[in-house]
Each structure stands twice: as structure tokens, then as C-alpha cells.
Write a protein that holds these residues in place. Structure first.
Motif, PDB file in Angstrom:
ATOM      1  N   CYS A 245       0.833  -1.214   0.000  1.00 45.46           N
ATOM      2  CA  CYS A 245       0.000   0.000   0.000  1.00 45.46           C
ATOM      3  C   CYS A 245       0.861   1.254   0.000  1.00 45.46           C
ATOM      4  CB  CYS A 245      -0.931   0.014   1.214  1.00 45.46           C
ATOM      5  SG  CYS A 245      -2.243  -1.201   1.134  1.00 45.46           S
TER       6      CYS A 245
ATOM      7  N   TYR B 280       0.153   3.387  -3.160  1.00 45.46           N
ATOM      8  CA  TYR B 280      -0.782   4.468  -2.842  1.00 45.46           C
ATOM      9  C   TYR B 280      -0.219   5.502  -1.882  1.00 45.46           C
ATOM     10  CZ  TYR B 280      -4.153   1.609  -5.255  1.00 45.46           C
ATOM     11  OH  TYR B 280      -4.793   0.889  -6.218  1.00 45.46           O
TER      12      TYR B 280
ATOM     13  N   CYS C 286       0.444   5.249   1.312  1.00 45.19           N
ATOM     14  CA  CYS C 286      -0.131   5.191   2.659  1.00 45.19           C
ATOM     15  C   CYS C 286       0.977   5.329   3.694  1.00 45.19           C
ATOM     16  CB  CYS C 286      -0.878   3.885   2.873  1.00 45.19           C
ATOM     17  SG  CYS C 286      -2.283   3.653   1.793  1.00 45.19           S
TER      18      CYS C 286
ATOM     19  N   GLU D   2      -4.857   3.597   6.900  1.00 48.68           N
ATOM     20  CA  GLU D   2      -5.197   4.145   5.584  1.00 48.68           C
ATOM     21  C   GLU D   2      -5.292   3.062   4.511  1.00 48.68           C
ATOM     22  OE1 GLU D   2      -1.999   6.821   4.788  1.00 48.68           O
ATOM     23  OE2 GLU D   2      -2.664   8.301   6.260  1.00 48.68           O
ATOM     24  N   CYS D   3      -4.869   1.855   4.823  1.00 50.26           N
ATOM     25  CA  CYS D   3      -4.787   0.781   3.830  1.00 50.26           C
ATOM     26  C   CYS D   3      -6.086   0.010   3.640  1.00 50.26           C
ATOM     27  CB  CYS D   3      -3.677  -0.195   4.226  1.00 50.26           C
ATOM     28  SG  CYS D   3      -2.044   0.534   4.288  1.00 50.26           S
ATOM     29  N   ARG D   4      -7.069   0.220   4.476  1.00 49.91           N
ATOM     30  CA  ARG D   4      -8.315  -0.550   4.437  1.00 49.91           C
ATOM     31  C   ARG D   4      -8.973  -0.617   3.049  1.00 49.91           C
ATOM     32  NH1 ARG D   4     -12.057  -3.155   3.432  1.00 49.91           N
ATOM     33  NH2 ARG D   4     -13.979  -3.455   4.572  1.00 49.91           N
ATOM     34  N   PRO D   5      -9.042   0.479   2.278  1.00 47.40           N
ATOM     35  CA  PRO D   5      -9.733   0.399   0.980  1.00 47.40           C
ATOM     36  C   PRO D   5      -9.026  -0.462  -0.062  1.00 47.40           C
ATOM     37  CG  PRO D   5      -9.464   2.687   1.672  1.00 47.40           C
ATOM     38  CD  PRO D   5      -8.674   1.857   2.605  1.00 47.40           C
ATOM     39  N   TYR D   6      -7.806  -0.872   0.183  1.00 47.04           N
ATOM     40  CA  TYR D   6      -7.023  -1.549  -0.840  1.00 47.04           C
ATOM     41  C   TYR D   6      -6.868  -3.050  -0.600  1.00 47.04           C
ATOM     42  CZ  TYR D   6      -5.903   3.368  -1.257  1.00 47.04           C
ATOM     43  OH  TYR D   6      -6.001   4.727  -1.355  1.00 47.04           O
TER      44      TYR D   6
ATOM     45  N   GLU E  15      -8.932  -5.652  -1.148  1.00 44.09           N
ATOM     46  CA  GLU E  15      -9.376  -6.490  -2.264  1.00 44.09           C
ATOM     47  C   GLU E  15      -8.391  -6.432  -3.427  1.00 44.09           C
ATOM     48  OE1 GLU E  15     -11.411  -4.216  -0.837  1.00 44.09           O
ATOM     49  OE2 GLU E  15     -13.114  -5.343  -0.022  1.00 44.09           O
TER      50      GLU E  15
ATOM     51  N   ASN F  35     -15.266  -7.440  -0.817  1.00 42.99           N
ATOM     52  CA  ASN F  35     -15.991  -7.366  -2.083  1.00 42.99           C
ATOM     53  C   ASN F  35     -15.266  -8.138  -3.178  1.00 42.99           C
ATOM     54  OD1 ASN F  35     -17.926  -5.664  -0.968  1.00 42.99           O
ATOM     55  ND2 ASN F  35     -16.677  -3.866  -1.372  1.00 42.99           N
TER      56      ASN F  35
END
Length: 154
Positions: A63, A67, A69, A74-78, A80, A116
Motif C-alpha cells: 500500500c 498508494y 499510505c 489508511e490501507c483498508r480500501p485496498y 481487495e 468485495n
């Protein structure tokens, strides 16, 4: 003005893991107390703790590289995308994918069902072992090593 210290990726991930450690406690009793489900915020095994720590450090470094991070939160959205790019897309085994997904989800206090992304099914017939002789191994090139192994019973 002093900037806040976040710490290295290993330090940040380790700080999240320390409150989860439950060495010496009974996992069976914890499941009984939680209506038969494993507790989400506890790690009962030392080897599991080491494995989960390494998985999450690898995730955090990915991450940070892709991105930028600076904090683990801050890494939660990545999650998947990381699982897809680093494991599913390149054809890792279902067990490896599930292990890493479980490790990451444990540190974010979520379930693998909340992701997801569809994780591959773990089927017994898909188990691949690396315990057979590598067909690309050239015995003539490594004749001394082969003779030594045969002589010592390796």
C-alpha cells in the motif's frame, strides 16, 4: 514544530497486534463464550501471530508503494486489490489466499465475508505439493551434490 512519529511499517502493525495476543488462553473456551464462533480480536497461537504479522507488513508495504499510505489504517480500501493482484491473479493456492485474507481482515476487525472479492474455494484435489523431483534439475551439472546426497542418505 515537531512532526508526529508513526513508526516503521513493522512497528505500526506490531502495535495493532499486541492487544490481540492471547497466548495461554483457551481458544475452545473463547469459542464457547462467543456462541461457537471464533473471536474476531484474538490470536491464540505464537506461530499464527508471526504469520499474520508478516502478511500485514507485506500488505502495508504494498500500500505504501502503490498508494503512498503512511499509516496502516489508511490501507483498508485496498485489501481487495492487494489480494487480487498479489495472489489471485498470479495463481497462488486457495489456502495461501485465504490465509492472507484472514490475516489482513483480523487486523481490521472485519470478516472475510465483508470483502468485495470472491475468494477461491479450498478443495482437497487442488493441493499441490513441491515434494517431487524438479524436472528441470540437471543431475550431470550437480553430479558431486547428487553423489553426496546418495552416499549420506539424503
Amino acid at each position: 514544530m515537531r512532526k508526529s512519529r508513526r513508526g516503521s511499517p513493522k512497528h505500526q502493525v506490531n502495535n495493532i497486534m499486541i492487544p490481540m495476543l492471547a497466548f495461554g488462553e483457551s481458544k475452545h473456551q473463547a469459542k464457547i463464550n462467543n456462541d461457537g464462533k471464533p473471536p474476531t480480536g484474538k490470536i491464540f497461537s505464537y506461530s499464527t501471530a508471526g504469520t499474520y504479522l508478516n502478511c500485514n507488513i507485506r500488505f502495508f508495504l504494498w500500500c505504501r508503494e502503490h498508494y503512498g499510505c503512511r499509516e496502516f489504517s489508511e490501507c483498508r480500501p485496498y485489501i481487495e486489490e492487494f489480494l487480487y493482484v498479489s495472489y489471485i491473479k498470479i495463481g497462488r493456492s486457495a489456502w495461501t489466499i485465504w490465509k492472507n485474507a484472514s490475516a489482513i481482515c483480523k487486523f481490521f476487525m472485519i470478516s472475510t465475508n465483508d470483502l468485495n472479492i470472491e475468494l477461491p474455494a479450498r478443495r482437497r484435489e487442488d493441493i499441490r505439493k513441491n515434494r517431487y523431483l524438479n524436472e528441470a534439475f540437471d543431475e550431470e551439472k550437480w553430479d558431486d551434490l547428487v553423489q553426496f546426497c546418495l552416499a549420506t542418505g539424503l
